[in-house]
Enzyme design. Structure first.
Site, PDB file in Angstrom:
ATOM      1  CG  ASP A  94      -9.832   6.656   4.258  1.00  0.00           C
ATOM      2  OD1 ASP A  94      -8.960   7.401   3.952  1.00  0.00           O
ATOM      3  OD2 ASP A  94      -9.089   5.982   5.081  1.00  0.00           O
TER       4      ASP A  94
ATOM      5  CG  HIS B  48      -4.352   7.008   4.656  1.00  0.00           C
ATOM      6  ND1 HIS B  48      -5.268   7.663   5.199  1.00  0.00           N
ATOM      7  CD2 HIS B  48      -4.136   6.293   4.036  1.00  0.00           C
ATOM      8  CE1 HIS B  48      -6.583   7.539   4.973  1.00  0.00           C
ATOM      9  NE2 HIS B  48      -6.120   6.931   3.865  1.00  0.00           N
TER      10      HIS B  48
ATOM     11  NE  ARG C 136     -11.181   2.786   4.770  1.00  0.00           N
ATOM     12  CZ  ARG C 136     -11.519   2.819   3.395  1.00  0.00           C
ATOM     13  NH1 ARG C 136     -10.729   3.863   2.853  1.00  0.00           N
ATOM     14  NH2 ARG C 136     -12.949   3.532   2.835  1.00  0.00           N
TER      15      ARG C 136
ATOM     16  CG  HIS D 191      -6.565  10.039   1.394  1.00  0.00           C
ATOM     17  ND1 HIS D 191      -5.300   9.469   0.594  1.00  0.00           N
ATOM     18  CD2 HIS D 191      -7.510   9.089   1.808  1.00  0.00           C
ATOM     19  CE1 HIS D 191      -5.807   8.156   0.506  1.00  0.00           C
ATOM     20  NE2 HIS D 191      -7.374   7.788   1.657  1.00  0.00           N
TER      21      HIS D 191
HETATM   22  C1  OGA Z   1      -6.862   3.497   2.798  1.00  0.00           C
HETATM   23  C2  OGA Z   1      -5.667   3.925   1.704  1.00  0.00           C
HETATM   24  C3  OGA Z   1      -4.079   2.535   2.211  1.00  0.00           C
HETATM   25  C4  OGA Z   1      -2.997   1.668   1.770  1.00  0.00           C
HETATM   26  O1  OGA Z   1      -6.938   2.629   3.526  1.00  0.00           O
HETATM   27  O2  OGA Z   1      -8.263   4.126   3.178  1.00  0.00           O
HETATM   28  O3  OGA Z   1      -6.432   4.635   1.673  1.00  0.00           O
HETATM   29  O4  OGA Z   1      -2.144   1.318   2.580  1.00  0.00           O
HETATM   30  N1  OGA Z   1      -4.999   2.716   1.079  1.00  0.00           N
HETATM   31  O5  OGA Z   1      -3.291   1.033   1.125  1.00  0.00           O
HETATM   32 MN    MN Z   2      -7.264   5.920   2.468  1.00  0.00          MN
END
Ligand code: OGA
Ligand code: MN
Length: 310
Positions: free
Chosen positions: A137, A285, A300, A135
């Site tokens: 974000d 990702h 994040r 995906h």
């Molecule tokens: C994000 C996610 C990635 C992770 O932070 O947007 O999808 O490695 N996570 O935790």
């Molecule tokens: Mn993500």
């Protein structure tokens, strides 16, 4: 006079809709990146067309503007930058991310206690890793994030890698017929696919009023690099404009498969205090959910981007 050889294309396996053979469409970008040199830090390229380990600079909110500018440039070239051993408080994390633009506040995901602009993923035996789906974000916003900076607070000894996949390379891998099919197409993005199932009816209705479905081009032109990238993902695209969901799924699946090829990917193995800083337009990702019941805590900060354009 000699002419440069045409890059070889992978071919579709007989009877099976996957590509095999040389991903020649990566060659020019791979070589271009390998020739880059930087003034304020070193960058070690990792994937063919994405990912660089950065050393010689720490993510400090008071970095000189010249360093921020060069990091922004490197982000757009390598698409994801990795840093080790970044000792940052939540407020320092927010402050350094803010040097790259305004930060979003996520309406659903858990926040850090002190910082509204910091999403906190806290996984353990009872709270599962659910981000193991390719995906980008917040594509269900009219202005999805252009970049995200993810800081590892505590990571498991084994497992919990994050993978990234290059959506420029995905577009470059498409055949002419598929490009003709999608070049003018719009996708409808809707948060309810991924987040709706965790809400009761009232919450969902309130979210729906604040965040109605949005349309984005299936093929976008990156606002900085000017390159075309694929911009659909299985987490948030509900259907293509002009088609219902059932008749959208075959094409959606066909396009999303281009994230699956390891040739388009880089994989990052975390250590405590590492940072991944990615271009949320150019890449998808995927957080491998192979670490249960170990603890994995990440924070994040996301930088708001412009409305994607064709
Ligand atoms: C994000 C996610 C990635 C992770 O932070 O947007 O999808 O490695 N996570 O935790
Ligand atoms: Mn993500």
């Amino acid at each position: 006079m000699t002419t440069a050889p045409q890059p070889p294309h992978p071919t579709v396996m007989a009877g099976y809709p996957v590509l095999a053979g040389p991903f020649g469409h990566l060659a020019a970008e791979r070589e271009r990146l390998s020739a880059l040199r930087w003034k304020h830090f070193q960058a070690k390229q990792i994937g063919a067309t994405l990912g660089a380990a950065i050393s010689g600079v720490d993510l400090d909110p008071s970095l000189d503007e010249a360093v921020i500018t060069e990091l922004r440039h490197a982000l757009h070239e390598y698409k994801v930058l990795f840093f080790r051993d970044q000792t940052m408080t939540g407020s320092q994390h927010v402050a350094v991310a803010r040097r790259f633009g305004d930060l979003e506040v996520h309406p659903v995901l858990a926040k850090s206690a002190d910082e509204d602009a910091l999403v906190r993923f806290e996984k353990n035996a009872g709270v599962y890793g659910m981000e193991n789906l390719w995906h980008q974000d917040v594509t269900w916003r009219s202005q999805p994030s252009m970049a995200a900076m993810l800081h590892a607070v505590t990571v498991p000894a084994i497992g919990g890698d994050t993978l990234f996949s290059d959506m420029y390379a995905a577009y470059d891998a498409l055949d002419e017929q598929t490009r003709d099919e999608i070049d003018d197409l719009y996708a409808v993005h809707d948060f309810t696919h991924a987040f709706g199932k965790h809400m009761d009816a009232d919450q969902a209705a309130e979210m729906r009023a604040k965040h109605p479905p949005v349309r984005h081009p299936v093929v976008c032109t990156h606002a900085v690099t000017g390159r075309k990238h694929l911009y659909v993902n299985r987490a948030f695209v509900s259907h293509f404009e002009g088609r219902d969901r059932a008749s959208s799924l075959e094409l959606l699946d066909r396009l999303c498969r281009f994230a699956d090829y390891p040739e388009h990917q880089v994989r990052f193995t975390w250590t405590d205090k590492a940072v991944a800083f990615w271009d949320n337009r150019a890449l998808q990702h995927y957080a491998a959910s192979d670490y249960w019941p170990q603890v994995r805590t990440m924070e994040r900060a996301s930088i708001i981007g412009p409305t994607p354009v064709r």
